[in-house]
Design an enzyme around this catalytic site. Structure first.
Site, short mmCIF file in Angstrom:
data_model
loop_
_atom_site.label_atom_id
_atom_site.label_comp_id
_atom_site.label_asym_id
_atom_site.label_seq_id
_atom_site.Cartn_x
_atom_site.Cartn_y
_atom_site.Cartn_z
N GLN A 15 0.85 -1.19 0.00
CA GLN A 15 0.00 0.00 0.00
C GLN A 15 0.88 1.24 0.00
O GLN A 15 1.61 1.49 0.96
CB GLN A 15 -0.93 0.01 1.21
CG GLN A 15 -1.85 1.21 1.29
CD GLN A 15 -2.71 1.21 2.54
OE1 GLN A 15 -2.23 0.87 3.62
NE2 GLN A 15 -3.97 1.57 2.42
N GLY A 16 0.82 2.03 -1.05
CA GLY A 16 1.62 3.25 -1.17
C GLY A 16 0.79 4.48 -0.87
O GLY A 16 0.38 5.19 -1.80
N TYR A 17 0.56 4.74 0.40
CA TYR A 17 -0.23 5.91 0.81
C TYR A 17 0.66 6.93 1.52
O TYR A 17 0.96 7.98 0.99
CB TYR A 17 -1.38 5.49 1.72
CG TYR A 17 -2.64 5.06 1.01
CD1 TYR A 17 -2.64 4.65 -0.31
CD2 TYR A 17 -3.86 5.05 1.67
CE1 TYR A 17 -3.79 4.26 -0.97
CE2 TYR A 17 -5.04 4.67 1.02
CZ TYR A 17 -4.99 4.27 -0.29
OH TYR A 17 -6.15 3.89 -0.92
N SER A 18 1.08 6.62 2.75
CA SER A 18 1.83 7.59 3.55
C SER A 18 3.15 7.96 2.89
O SER A 18 3.77 7.15 2.20
CB SER A 18 2.10 7.03 4.95
OG SER A 18 0.91 6.86 5.66
N SER B 222 3.82 -1.61 4.88
CA SER B 222 3.84 -2.92 5.52
C SER B 222 4.02 -4.02 4.48
O SER B 222 3.29 -4.07 3.48
CB SER B 222 2.53 -3.14 6.29
OG SER B 222 2.37 -2.19 7.30
N GLU C 125 -10.85 -0.69 5.46
CA GLU C 125 -9.65 -0.93 6.27
C GLU C 125 -9.91 -0.71 7.74
O GLU C 125 -9.51 -1.50 8.59
CB GLU C 125 -8.52 0.00 5.79
CG GLU C 125 -7.24 -0.13 6.60
CD GLU C 125 -6.15 0.83 6.16
OE1 GLU C 125 -5.12 0.86 6.84
OE2 GLU C 125 -6.35 1.54 5.16
N GLU D 104 -6.68 11.47 15.88
CA GLU D 104 -7.10 12.86 15.75
C GLU D 104 -7.91 13.07 14.48
O GLU D 104 -8.90 13.81 14.47
CB GLU D 104 -5.87 13.79 15.75
CG GLU D 104 -5.15 13.90 17.08
CD GLU D 104 -4.23 12.72 17.35
OE1 GLU D 104 -4.13 11.81 16.48
OE2 GLU D 104 -3.62 12.69 18.43
#
Length: 397
Positions: free
Chosen positions: A126-129, A161, A244, A384
């Site tokens: 997963q290439g998000y952050s 991950s 998710e 948050e």
């Protein structure tokens, strides 16, 4: 959700329980019970064993290779898997990108990617952050510039991950600059063997490698590997994150953890010579965990029964509750472990406990779980951020 199960649902539970007791690879369960770290080959066996019964992609509809279960059957299956101590699947392919592909992908993309997900021949990352865009995902800076029939990707993704196991990675990348930062983002899929992709391990405090930084240096990705419309990636990402965040609950696993906490507290001595469970504060904290787990279970059942009608605020509230409950449970385990929690163990080996016979066998895995669960308030959307989602839902009523 129907709380009084039908005869058919009871029979289904018995079938699932029998599978995990007789047909599922027991050595994988024993590895987890021994506190060992599973490798990719273990995870392939885990997932292929589930798929031998068509039970890997439990949320997928039948037309795409899933069992087509309703919320009650999914709930029963997850309870039995957690009760048996079955390893959790690697979620990036089955839980995250798979539903995006079959919901928004082209027919060719479905034929290309879904079968390889179901038979576990392809793992996904997963290439998000990004280093400067974690919780504020919309601020991502990875670029995808159009060059004919390709995009050229440049940038970095982090906290990926099992990226070192992945054959493919799905990424959010900026294909244009818009006034609203959520716009101009596209959802692209790249082969990890593509020239220009490099994987940099991030080893966590317990010595385990499951996180990575992925760098993209002029990586060419065919336009045919973009899912959906250009510039609409934020919409697909929001769809993915909804599923998710629901996947974090693992209510039955938490029940088993609380049972183990109670059993350990009934055996381990406190400072006054009595067992820890005899200490009112310890007993009360374990009881609170039990109450929190059961409350979470009821909330998850309601959300699953609501299906597509469940609101983003409800999902965010569940994510917060699941996170806090998991952290409270691991905190208690570490307190029971005492000084044994400070022992470092190479848990890739079957005989890791033989190297430290004076340490309780639950202690090093308990500390590792405690450290790992600190991150649950961040990954999948920081607490948050979830509170902001809930606040906006209330404010817009």
């Amino acid at each position: 959700m129907q709380l009084d199960p039908s005869a058919e649902l009871k029979a289904f539970r018995e079938d699932v329980r029998a599978f995990f007791e007789r047909d599922y690879p027991q050595d994988l369960i024993e590895k987890l019970r021994a506190g060992m770290i599973l490798d990719r080959a273990d995870q392939v066996r885990n997932q292929q064993a589930l798929q031998s019964r068509g039970w890997l992609a439990i949320s997928w509809p039948k037309e795409h290779g899933g069992p087509g279960w309703d919320s009650a059957h999914r709930h029963v299956f997850e309870e039995e898997a957690d009760r048996a101590g079955v390893p959790a699947i690697v979620p990036m392919a089955v839980i995250y990108v798979g539903p995006v592909i079959y919901t928004f992908g082209t027919e060719e993309q479905k034929r290309r990617w879904l079968p390889a997900i179901l038979d576990s021949t392809h793992f996904w990352g997963q290439g998000y952050s990004e280093p400067e865009a974690g919780s504020d995902l919309a601020s991502l800076r990875m670029t995808a510039e159009r060059d004919g029939d390709h995009y050229v990707l440049n940038g970095s993704k982090i906290w990926t991950s099992y990226g070192h196991w992945a054959d493919w990675i799905f990424c959010l990348a900026r294909t244009s600059r818009e006034a609203r930062k959520q716009d101009g983002i596209s959802f692209l899929c790249a082969e990890m063997s593509s020239p220009g992709i490099s994987v940099h391990p991030i080893v966590s405090l317990d010595g385990v490698h499951h996180l990575n930084r992925i760098d993209f240096d002029n990586v060419r990705v065919p336009v045919s590997q973009r899912i959906g419309e250009e510039g609409k990636g934020w919409h697909y990402a929001t769809f993915l994150l909804q599923g998710e965040r629901l996947s974090y609950a693992h209510v039955a696993r938490k029940r088993e953890d609380v049972k183990l906490l109670r059993a350990l507290a009934a055996r381990l001595p406190g400072d006054d010579g009595r067992t820890l469970i005899s200490t009112p504060l310890t007993a009360a904290r374990i009881a609170k965990c039990e109450i929190d787990v059961e409350t979470l279970g009821i909330s998850v059942s309601r959300a699953l029964a609501a299906g597509d009608a469940v609101s983003s605020a409800e999902v965010s509230a569940l994510k917060i509750a699941a996170t806090q409950t998991a952290q409270h449970i691991t905190e208690l385990f570490v307190e029971l472990a005492g000084r044994g929690g400070a022992a470092f163990a190479d848990r890739h080996r079957y005989d890791w406990h033989g190297t430290m016979p004076m340490v309780e066998s639950f202690a090093p895995p308990a500390m590792a779980a405690y450290l790992f669960e600190r991150a649950q308030t961040i990954y999948g959307g920081a607490t948050e951020v979830q509170k902001n989602i809930i606040w906006r839902a209330i404010a817009n009523r």
